[in-house]
Structures are given as C-alpha cells and as structure tokens.
Design an enzyme around this catalytic site. Structure first.
Site, PDB file in Angstrom:
ATOM      1  N   ASP A 217       0.813  -1.214   0.000  1.00  0.00           N
ATOM      2  CA  ASP A 217       0.000   0.000   0.000  1.00  0.00           C
ATOM      3  C   ASP A 217       0.851   1.272   0.000  1.00  0.00           C
ATOM      4  O   ASP A 217       1.985   1.280   0.461  1.00  0.00           O
ATOM      5  CB  ASP A 217      -0.878   0.050   1.253  1.00  0.00           C
ATOM      6  N   HIS A 378       3.498  -2.437   3.150  1.00  0.00           N
ATOM      7  CA  HIS A 378       3.586  -1.134   2.497  1.00  0.00           C
ATOM      8  C   HIS A 378       4.875  -0.988   1.700  1.00  0.00           C
ATOM      9  O   HIS A 378       5.860  -1.673   1.983  1.00  0.00           O
ATOM     10  CB  HIS A 378       3.517  -0.024   3.558  1.00  0.00           C
TER      11      HIS A 378
END
Length: 497
Positions: A217, A378
């Site tokens: 992400d 992430h």
C-alpha cells in the site's frame, strides 16, 4: 525515469503518529504468549533456501532521530526465528525506527513511452501520452478533493443513477471506536474497524489454502523500485494499492509497476478514514484516484482497499456503484488481523524485530487456516521495503509446505484482465449493475482527516491529532528527484496505509 539518491530525513512528529488504529495479529494457537516465537509450520532446523541464510534473534529495538539525535522511546526487545533471509539484506540494526528514510533507493532507468502496448493484457489500450497528464488538472496533493468540481458532480450523478442503494448511514467522527460508541455497537452498519464485520463482497482471504495474496500500500514512492527489483529477481507479482496523490507525483513509476504485470488497485486520493467522509467526499476520493490511474495507464482498476480498512455498508455501497470491490486483509478475530506493523517502523512505534515476530505469528496462524490469506504491507518507506525484501519474502519463499504467492486477483483464481474495467469481459468478475432509477443519499456530517482508531486497550491503539500535524510537517520536505527539488514528495496523508 531516474530517481536521485535520497538522504535520510528525520521527522520527529512521526514518532507520535501511531499507526496502530486497528486490530493486530494474534500469536498462533500453538504459542504460549505473544512474545514467544511462533511455530511457522516448518521445523526450526529446516534448511535455508539456496543463496539464503536462516536467521533468529532477539534484537533490541530503539531508534534515534537523525535530525535531533534525541532518543525516541525505547521499543521492546522481541524474539523471532526465520527459515531464510536475503544474503544482501540490510542488517536489522541498520533499519532505524523513527526516520523517513534509512537507505537509498534503486535507480529506475527505463521509461515506458506513450503508445506502448501491454501485450500481457488482452485488449488493453496502449499507454497514454503523459504530456497531457498535468498536476494542475488534479486536486491538491494529499488533501480531500473538492466536491463541487465538474468531475465530481458527474461522478455523483453516475452513482445516483447506478441502481445501487446507498444506506442512509451517518459518517463517523474522528477518533475511531471510542469516539463512536453507538456506531461501534451497531451491527447493521457492518463497520470493519470496530469488530471486523465483513460482507460477502469484501475480499478478505484467498480461497485456496497456503495461498498468499501479496499486497503493498501507499505508493508509488522512491523505494518502490527496490521492492520491484527483488520481486522481479524471485519472479513474484504483487497488488499495489495506489494513492492518487502518489500516482500523479510518480506517473512513470506507476507505469513501471503496471508494465511489470503487477496488479494496480485504488487506495484513495488523500488516504482518509473513509467512514468519516460524506458520500460526496467518498465519491471524490475514489473518482479522482480512478481517473489519474486511467490517465497514466489507460486502464481503470476494479479493486480498491479502504485506508485503515475503514469501511461500512455506506462506503461499500458507494464503491460498488463506482465499480470497485474492496480488498481487506485477513482478520481471524475481532482483535487479530494479519498486519505486519511494517509501517510503524518509520513512525518509531514498532521495531524491525517486532515486525518479524508479527510476520512469524501471521505465518503460524495462516498454516492453521483452511483458506489462503492476505497480509497488510507497504512500499512507502525504506524500512518497510528493506524488511520485506530482506526478511519476510525470503522466509516465505523458503517455507514448507510451499506457499503460493501471487497478486490478489490471481489468488482469487481470476485472470489479470479482470482487474481493469477496459479488459474485464464480465465473465468471471461482473461489474456493478447499472439502472435507471436514481438513488438519493444524505450527505451526513462533515468528514475528518484524522485517523480512525479503535479501543485504546491492547494492540488496538487509538488515534489523535498527530496525523494532521504529521501531514503538515511532511508537506514542508523537499527531496531531489531527477536532479530537481520536488516539494512534498511524501506529502500529507500518504504517510498512511
């Protein structure tokens, strides 16, 4: 595209911006406590993969802000044991909590030209001309897009005429579950943040056992190429949940991700907790992110991930009306999710060893499931990328029984073409129905950019105004990209999920 080397930039405000605003993973059932090493499902003496080495340890976790040399709060010392690591991994002691960058990004030297054909994707349009994709034609970076623009007004009409009923649910207020006690206990709204309620339309796991739907992400960002290079070396693909503000900042890097056959999906424009947004704001956040991705790539994603996993039936319905299917991460109880905590290293609230223990616990739980799983990771910060490429992914690749690691669209047993409107033939992934009956919805109370928080007890931390302060601080930074100072490269709310 070439990314200039970035120096370490410390942001003291980051220390107070805790990311623990949702439930976290629990130790496997076989573990005695959260601090005990979790069984990974493979013998501790299992051989490391070729060219790799096994790792175990108890690493003291503390960091120092590079700007002020003031020690941040000391983090716990935790134990972990990995089957395999990358022999070129950044040492854990060099992965510093509490700083924005602790390493150097890989330089990307290729640029996908306009008109290039994505031959791997049947019927995909050629890449658009980036000279027409101008930041001035999009909302301000990392701010809620205004809802009175012609684009948003048209998207509102599209939602109203979609035939999808939008529940009349009031937006939540900032502060998460403690600040919204009535909403938190209202099962009819199915608020994932408070209790983990899901609907059949939510993607929360891969259907096949020992299949990992790989996701990352918040990018694209300067350290995304490091992750992409490693994924290419080990022949893996992932799902990148893209923040619209980062897409307009790094369009060529987004093209590299797409043309490397990774799945591209939506992660909103400014990364707000979506249940705090009005209906119009939700539409604006999703609409602008869909638009910038299409403008850069020529295709429109059909999947999205709500920041913080913050979704309820109102937000679900709006996203459905906009042709987007929500992808969460695996949650095994109200208080336990498959979150590595990798984001919190840059914030100074989690140590690299804690992240690896989290990963070990996730893997231990995953082996006991009858389905596959999805993990929250992430690619915004160097720490997250270094931990993934140096430790988590090598350990997963060496794991026995063997894991099948692939993008979410693939783990759902769907072709990559189903990930985009322009290439989806509706055969295996029907888009949201459209209808002629207009839908009326209430705007509700104004939204907030503050993080959605959970209970302040246990691992489900609460939120505060630090996120807003952090956004303001980061917006003042300037990083050298391609030899030019570009302000706000990691601006505002891109410092989130």
């Amino acid at each position: 595209m070439r990314l200039a080397l970035l120096s370490a930039l410390a942001v003291p405000a980051l220390v107070s911006a805790a990311h623990n605003h949702h439930a976290r993973q629990a130790p496997p059932a076989s573990s005695a406590s959260a601090s005990a090493p979790a069984s990974s499902g493979a013998p501790a003496s299992a051989p490391a993969a070729s060219g790799s080495s096994a790792a175990s340890g108890s690493v003291p976790a503390s960091g120092v802000s590079g700007a002020s040399s003031t020690p941040i709060s000391t983090l716990p010392t935790v134990s972990f044991s990995l089957i395999s690591t990358n022999p070129t991994a950044v040492p854990l002691t060099a992965i510093t909590p509490g700083t924005i960058t602790t390493g150097f990004p890989t330089q990307v030297t290729t640029t996908e030209p306009a008109g290039a054909s994505p031959t791997f994707l049947p019927n995909a349009p050629p890449l658009p001309d980036l000279s027409t994709v101008l930041p001035a034609n999009y909302p301000a970076l990392d701010q809620h897009p205004p809802t009175d623009s012609p684009e948003v007004q048209q998207w509102i009409k599209d939602v109203q005429s979609s035939g999808v009923e939008i529940p009349n649910i009031e937006p939540t207020v900032a502060g998460g579950c403690p600040a919204n006690p009535q909403a938190a206990t209202d099962s009819s709204r199915c608020w994932w943040t408070c209790g983990g309620c899901i609907r059949d339309t939510d993607v929360v796991a891969c259907p096949d056992k020992l299949t990992w739907g790989l996701t990352h992400d918040d990018g694209p960002a300067p350290f995304t190429p490091n992750l992409m290079q490693y994924l290419d070396e080990v022949q893996l693909k992932t799902t990148f949940f893209v923040v619209g503000s980062r897409a307009i900042s790094y369009p060529n890097l987004l093209r590299e991700q797409y043309m490397a056959q990774h799945q591209i999906a939506v992660h909103t424009w400014s990364h707000p907790p979506m249940t705090t947004m009005t209906n119009e704001q939700v539409i604006a956040e999703l609409g602008w992110t869909k638009k910038v991705i299409k403008d850069v790539l020529g295709v429109t994603p059909t999947y999205w991930r709500p920041p913080y996993g913050d979704i309820d039936d109102r937000v679900r319905a709006i996203s459905k009306a906009m042709g987007l299917t929500p992808v969460m991460w695996t949650r095994i109880s109200a208080m336990a999710t498959f979150d590595t905590g990798d984001f919190d290293v840059a914030g100074g609230t989690e140590s690299p060893s804690q992240v690896l223990q989290n990963w070990q616990n996730i893997l231990g739980n995953a082996t006991q499931m009858d389905t596959g799983f999805i993990v929250l990771e992430h690619d915004l910060f160097s720490q997250s990328v270094d931990i993934a490429t140096g430790y988590i992914l090598p350990d997963a690749l060496a794991f026995q029984p063997k894991l099948k690691i692939e993008p979410v669209i693939s783990c759902l047993n769907k072709p990559l073409s189903d990930a985009y409107v322009e290439t989806n033939d509706n055969a295996t992934n029907p888009l949201a129905p459209t209808g002629s009956q207009p839908v009326t919805f209430s705007s509700g109370a104004p939204g907030s950019a503050e993080a959605t928080g959970g209970s302040s007890s246990g691992n489900n931390g609460n939120s505060n105004g630090a996120v807003g302060n952090l956004a303001g601080g980061i917006n003042q930074l300037a990083l050298a990209v391609a030899g030019t100072a570009v302000a706000g490269f990691v601006a505002g709310a891109s410092l989130f999920l």
